[in-house]
Scaffold this active site. Structure first.
Site, mmCIF file in Angstrom:
data_model
loop_
_atom_site.group_PDB
_atom_site.id
_atom_site.type_symbol
_atom_site.label_atom_id
_atom_site.label_comp_id
_atom_site.label_asym_id
_atom_site.label_seq_id
_atom_site.Cartn_x
_atom_site.Cartn_y
_atom_site.Cartn_z
ATOM 1 N N GLY A 1 -1.403 7.052 2.239
ATOM 2 C CA GLY A 1 -0.382 7.033 3.277
ATOM 3 C C GLY A 1 0.880 6.382 2.758
ATOM 4 N N GLN B 1 8.537 1.538 3.780
ATOM 5 C CA GLN B 1 8.173 1.129 2.416
ATOM 6 C C GLN B 1 9.136 1.678 1.363
ATOM 7 O OE1 GLN B 1 3.923 2.486 3.217
ATOM 8 N NE2 GLN B 1 3.595 0.880 1.698
ATOM 9 N N CYS C 1 -2.495 -1.654 0.020
ATOM 10 C CA CYS C 1 -1.136 -1.250 0.409
ATOM 11 C C CYS C 1 -0.316 -1.062 -0.856
ATOM 12 C CB CYS C 1 -0.519 -2.333 1.298
ATOM 13 S SG CYS C 1 1.144 -1.915 1.855
ATOM 14 N N LEU C 2 0.422 0.054 -0.910
ATOM 15 C CA LEU C 2 1.251 0.316 -2.095
ATOM 16 C C LEU C 2 2.369 -0.724 -2.229
ATOM 17 C CD1 LEU C 2 1.494 4.203 -1.732
ATOM 18 C CD2 LEU C 2 -0.001 2.905 -3.277
ATOM 19 N N HIS D 1 -2.381 1.289 10.079
ATOM 20 C CA HIS D 1 -1.732 0.531 8.995
ATOM 21 C C HIS D 1 -0.267 1.000 8.841
ATOM 22 C CE1 HIS D 1 -1.854 -1.190 4.733
ATOM 23 N NE2 HIS D 1 -0.813 -0.378 4.676
ATOM 24 N N GLU D 2 -0.050 2.328 8.847
ATOM 25 C CA GLU D 2 1.308 2.860 8.645
ATOM 26 C C GLU D 2 2.188 2.586 9.862
ATOM 27 O OE1 GLU D 2 1.811 3.483 5.705
ATOM 28 O OE2 GLU D 2 -0.201 3.970 5.003
ATOM 29 N N HIS E 1 3.621 -0.750 9.593
ATOM 30 C CA HIS E 1 4.794 -0.788 8.702
ATOM 31 C C HIS E 1 6.068 -0.457 9.488
ATOM 32 C CE1 HIS E 1 3.368 -1.553 4.659
ATOM 33 N NE2 HIS E 1 2.505 -0.551 4.669
HETATM 34 O O1 K1U Z 1 0.656 1.953 3.329
HETATM 35 C C1 K1U Z 1 0.353 2.105 2.164
HETATM 36 O O2 K1U Z 1 0.853 1.414 1.292
HETATM 37 C C2 K1U Z 1 -0.672 3.126 1.757
HETATM 38 C C3 K1U Z 1 -2.072 2.583 1.750
HETATM 39 C C4 K1U Z 1 -2.801 3.122 2.956
HETATM 40 C C5 K1U Z 1 -4.090 2.464 3.319
HETATM 41 C C6 K1U Z 1 -5.143 2.357 2.436
HETATM 42 C C7 K1U Z 1 -6.320 1.761 2.823
HETATM 43 C C8 K1U Z 1 -6.472 1.292 4.095
HETATM 44 C C9 K1U Z 1 -5.424 1.382 4.968
HETATM 45 C C10 K1U Z 1 -4.231 1.978 4.586
HETATM 46 C C11 K1U Z 1 -2.749 3.053 0.469
HETATM 47 O O3 K1U Z 1 -2.821 4.199 0.190
HETATM 48 S S1 K1U Z 1 -3.377 1.827 -0.564
HETATM 49 C C12 K1U Z 1 -4.068 2.689 -1.944
HETATM 50 C C13 K1U Z 1 -5.281 3.495 -1.656
HETATM 51 O O4 K1U Z 1 -5.260 4.666 -1.938
HETATM 52 C C14 K1U Z 1 -6.504 2.949 -1.018
HETATM 53 C C15 K1U Z 1 -6.826 1.610 -1.055
HETATM 54 C C16 K1U Z 1 -7.973 1.138 -0.435
HETATM 55 C C17 K1U Z 1 -8.831 2.017 0.200
HETATM 56 C C18 K1U Z 1 -8.517 3.373 0.235
HETATM 57 C C19 K1U Z 1 -7.376 3.831 -0.402
HETATM 58 ZN ZN ZN Z 2 0.895 -0.310 3.419
#
Ligand code: K1U
Ligand code: ZN
Length: 173
Positions: A49, A54, A95-96, A137-138, A141
């Site tokens: 996401g 971001q 989170c990225l 989560h998004e 943000h």
């Molecule tokens: O918002 C962001 O930075 C994106 C985030 C989304 C997210 C991942 C996991 C749980 C809630 C929200 C990411 O994509 S983090 C990287 C990722 O691919 C990931 C990390 C942990 C679990 C699953 C995926």
């Molecule tokens: Zn995030």
């Protein structure tokens, strides 16, 4: 057609991550170009996401793809939660904008969200599992909230110190 431009992702504790995003007034060519850039940026960073906040674009726009094949993009413009389950579950989040940090956050297990899609059509999304987690989560943000704000002040301060150190070292190199 040329590849969309990749956008720099803001890194915690950048204060711009706490900006509250504005309503998207019209789903026009400007927003469609931003969607293309955000999708390319999310796929390039291996995220599931990305919220406009971001990438320093402060309008209510989210892109998501939770598919294994990375070929099922979901675009949510002006998303609003219509319903959220009372049942909550704690799950690991990343989170990225907070690279290398993963921790547990409690979220509603199921939600119903209304939003415009990339064509400006109104739709509802019934989500559960990782999709429900990712949408919540998004949407945080877009309200200027980063998932580390659910953690204890001690953990948050340690994360802040660690990431600031990493950013200073990256600038030096
Ligand atoms: O918002 C962001 O930075 C994106 C985030 C989304 C997210 C991942 C996991 C749980 C809630 C929200 C990411 O994509 S983090 C990287 C990722 O691919 C990931 C990390 C942990 C679990 C699953 C995926
Ligand atoms: Zn995030």
């Amino acid at each position: 057609m040329s590849k969309p431009e990749l956008l720099p992702i803001l890194c915690f504790p950048d204060p711009r991550l706490h900006t509250v995003a504005k309503h998207v007034a019209a789903v026009d060519a400007r927003i469609q170009q931003q969607i293309e850039r955000m999708l390319a940026t999310m796929y390039d960073a291996n995220g599931i996401g990305l919220a406009a906040t971001q990438v320093d674009f402060h309008e209510r726009l989210i892109v998501i793809d939770v598919s294994e094949e990375r070929n099922t993009p979901l675009v949510l413009i002006n998303p609003e939660v219509e319903w959220a389950s009372d049942e909550k579950r704690k799950g690991e989040e990343g989170c990225l904008s907070v690279p290398g940090i993963y921790d547990g956050v409690e979220r509603s297990v199921s939600i119903k969200v209304r939003a415009l899609d990339e064509k400006g059509q109104s739709r509802t999304v019934d989500a559960e599992g990782i999709l429900a987690v990712c949408i919540q989560h998004e949407m945080d943000h877009l309200m200027g909230k980063v998932f580390v704000e659910y953690l204890s002040p001690l953990k948050r301060d340690r994360i802040k110190t660690k990431l600031l150190k990493a950013q200073r070292e990256a600038e030096r190199d």
